[in-house]
Design a protein around this motif. Structure first.
Motif, short mmCIF file in Angstrom:
data_model
loop_
_atom_site.label_atom_id
_atom_site.label_comp_id
_atom_site.label_asym_id
_atom_site.label_seq_id
_atom_site.Cartn_x
_atom_site.Cartn_y
_atom_site.Cartn_z
N ASN A 294 0.84 -1.20 0.00
CA ASN A 294 0.00 0.00 0.00
C ASN A 294 0.88 1.25 0.00
O ASN A 294 1.63 1.48 0.95
CB ASN A 294 -0.86 -0.03 1.27
CG ASN A 294 -2.06 0.86 1.17
OD1 ASN A 294 -2.87 0.74 0.28
ND2 ASN A 294 -2.18 1.76 2.12
N PRO A 295 0.84 2.09 -1.03
CA PRO A 295 1.73 3.24 -1.08
C PRO A 295 1.29 4.37 -0.17
O PRO A 295 0.21 4.93 -0.34
CB PRO A 295 1.64 3.67 -2.55
CG PRO A 295 0.28 3.25 -2.98
CD PRO A 295 -0.03 1.99 -2.21
N ASP B 166 10.58 3.54 -2.33
CA ASP B 166 10.54 2.27 -3.04
C ASP B 166 10.04 1.23 -2.05
O ASP B 166 10.82 0.62 -1.31
CB ASP B 166 11.93 1.92 -3.57
CG ASP B 166 11.95 0.62 -4.37
OD1 ASP B 166 10.95 -0.13 -4.33
OD2 ASP B 166 12.97 0.35 -5.03
N ILE B 167 8.73 1.03 -2.04
CA ILE B 167 8.12 0.22 -0.99
C ILE B 167 8.49 -1.25 -1.10
O ILE B 167 8.58 -1.95 -0.09
CB ILE B 167 6.58 0.41 -0.99
CG1 ILE B 167 5.97 -0.14 0.31
CG2 ILE B 167 5.94 -0.21 -2.21
CD1 ILE B 167 4.52 0.23 0.51
N ASN C 261 3.64 -6.96 -4.82
CA ASN C 261 3.01 -6.16 -5.86
C ASN C 261 2.58 -4.84 -5.27
O ASN C 261 1.86 -4.80 -4.26
CB ASN C 261 1.78 -6.88 -6.43
CG ASN C 261 2.17 -8.09 -7.25
OD1 ASN C 261 2.64 -7.98 -8.35
ND2 ASN C 261 1.97 -9.28 -6.67
N ARG C 262 3.03 -3.75 -5.88
CA ARG C 262 2.71 -2.41 -5.39
C ARG C 262 1.43 -1.92 -6.04
O ARG C 262 1.35 -1.77 -7.25
CB ARG C 262 3.86 -1.44 -5.71
CG ARG C 262 3.64 -0.02 -5.18
CD ARG C 262 4.75 0.90 -5.67
NE ARG C 262 4.67 2.23 -5.07
CZ ARG C 262 3.91 3.21 -5.52
NH1 ARG C 262 3.13 3.00 -6.57
NH2 ARG C 262 3.90 4.38 -4.92
N ALA C 263 0.41 -1.67 -5.23
CA ALA C 263 -0.83 -1.11 -5.74
C ALA C 263 -0.64 0.37 -6.04
O ALA C 263 0.27 1.01 -5.54
CB ALA C 263 -1.96 -1.31 -4.73
N GLN C 264 -1.56 0.93 -6.81
CA GLN C 264 -1.44 2.32 -7.21
C GLN C 264 -2.09 3.28 -6.22
O GLN C 264 -1.91 4.50 -6.33
CB GLN C 264 -2.08 2.52 -8.59
CG GLN C 264 -1.33 1.82 -9.71
CD GLN C 264 0.05 2.38 -9.92
OE1 GLN C 264 0.27 3.58 -9.80
NE2 GLN C 264 1.02 1.52 -10.21
N SER C 265 -2.87 2.77 -5.27
CA SER C 265 -3.55 3.65 -4.32
C SER C 265 -4.07 2.82 -3.16
O SER C 265 -4.06 1.58 -3.19
CB SER C 265 -4.73 4.36 -5.00
OG SER C 265 -5.75 3.43 -5.31
#
Length: 344
Positions: free
Chosen positions: A62-63, A69-70, A92-96
């Protein structure tokens, strides 16, 4: 595990849709470039890879801040879980914030790093594994700040002004500050689902909101988690406004350590820190071992090597928790007259 020493019907719907909350909300909105392996969409659902004893599980990130760089930040936690259990973690990095919940709803991940609001918004599809702890505290704070040379001396002065805020679902960046502004007498209308009549919000993320306050003269104040702006606020300002912050906050020690200096307008009550969650219908015998490993993680397990130059993980452990621990978030939603609407 391996051994190791309404308001009821009158409440407005808080729409988690691309039209209401911004970009990156459609299904399939994971950032494929950050995937550790696989096809990048997180749809592993416990598929076996490498050997018959090892399972690949997708961990949605979750960004909170755009400049971190999470995936690299979380690598020690992934390495630790992989050392304790026969699994391979696919990050996997979500966008929001809302995209994270969407991915859980469509079964695209087994585990997720989420915001406190997700404990409420996704409680029908995901379980709280535990609450993250930083420096011994499972609570944190929201701050509203301005610049020392501004004409803003109290929250009521923000009427008619532009305010930089976090993501629309961010508890410390938007929801709690929105309640604080409402309690100060400003008309927040249907925000963050709609436009507040008394001020203009500029939604982004914690670091962007801070930077906009510092660099954009049109921004009168910023609402962020304390981790973003407390380093710019001298300790004596916290001493005057919030004993809870002084006693509890992990950010108090480094308050005022960075330039430029910001002026503190308000400090929230303590907020339960963000949870780690597991998809409720993840039905795999290995789930229990994974969750046990997460709850047993220690501070040294979360440290990077000496050659790492990025952001360290902000938490030092995970304590057992449940959705009931996030009742204060539901209270905020009630006070704002909001509720989360399930995505179809």
């Amino acid at each position: 595990m391996r051994d190791r020493s309404e308001r009821t019907s009158s409440r407005r719907r808080f729409l988690i849709t691309s039209g209401a909350l911004g970009t990156g909300l459609a299904a399939g909105c994971l950032d494929e470039s950050s995937s550790g392996n696989g096809n990048g969409n997180g749809e592993t659902n416990g598929t076996t890879t490498g050997s018959v004893d090892e399972t690949t599980i997708s961990w949605i990130l979750n960004p909170a801040e755009s400049d971190v760089d999470i995936v690299a930040q979380y690598q020690p936690l992934f390495d630790y879980v992989e050392s304790e259990v026969d699994v391979t973690i696919e990050p996997n990095r979500a966008q929001s914030y809302t995209a994270t919940i969407q991915e859980l709803r469509r079964g695209a991940g087994e585990l997720a790093d989420t915001s406190p609001s997700a404990a409420v918004a996704a409680k029908d599809v995901a379980d709280v594994i535990g609450i993250r702890v930083a420096y011994g505290a499972a609570q944190y704070f929201s701050l509203i700040t301005t610049t020392p040379d501004s004409d803003i001396s109290e929250l009521a002065d923000l009427e008619g002004e532009e305010v930089a805020m976090g993501a629309t679902m961010s508890v410390s960046g938007t929801l709690v500050p929105m309640m604080m502004l409402s309690q100060a007498g400003l008309d927040t209308g249907s925000a963050p689902d709609g436009d507040p009549p008394d001020f203009t919000p500029r939604y982004s993320d914690h670091s962007t909101a801070r930077d906009q306050l510092i660099n954009n003269p049109s921004i009168a104040a910023a609402t962020t988690g304390a981790f973003s702006t407390a380093p710019h606020v001298p300790q004596e300002q916290f001493d005057e406004l919030s004993q809870d912050f002084v006693d509890i906050s992990a950010e108090y020690e480094n308050a005022g350590s960075e330039e430029p200096e910001l002026e503190l307008l308000a400090v929230s009550d303590p907020i339960p820190r963000a949870p780690l969650m597991a998809r409720s219908d993840w039905d795999d015998p290995i789930r229990e071992d994974v969750e046990e490993a997460i709850l047993n993680v220690e501070a040294e397990d979360l440290e990077h090597g000496d050659d790492y130059e990025g952001e360290e993980l902000w938490f030092s452990g995970v304590e057992s928790g449940s959705v009931e621990d996030y009742a204060p978030i539901e209270d905020v939603m009630d006070e704002l007259g909001l509720e989360f609407k399930d995505l179809s």
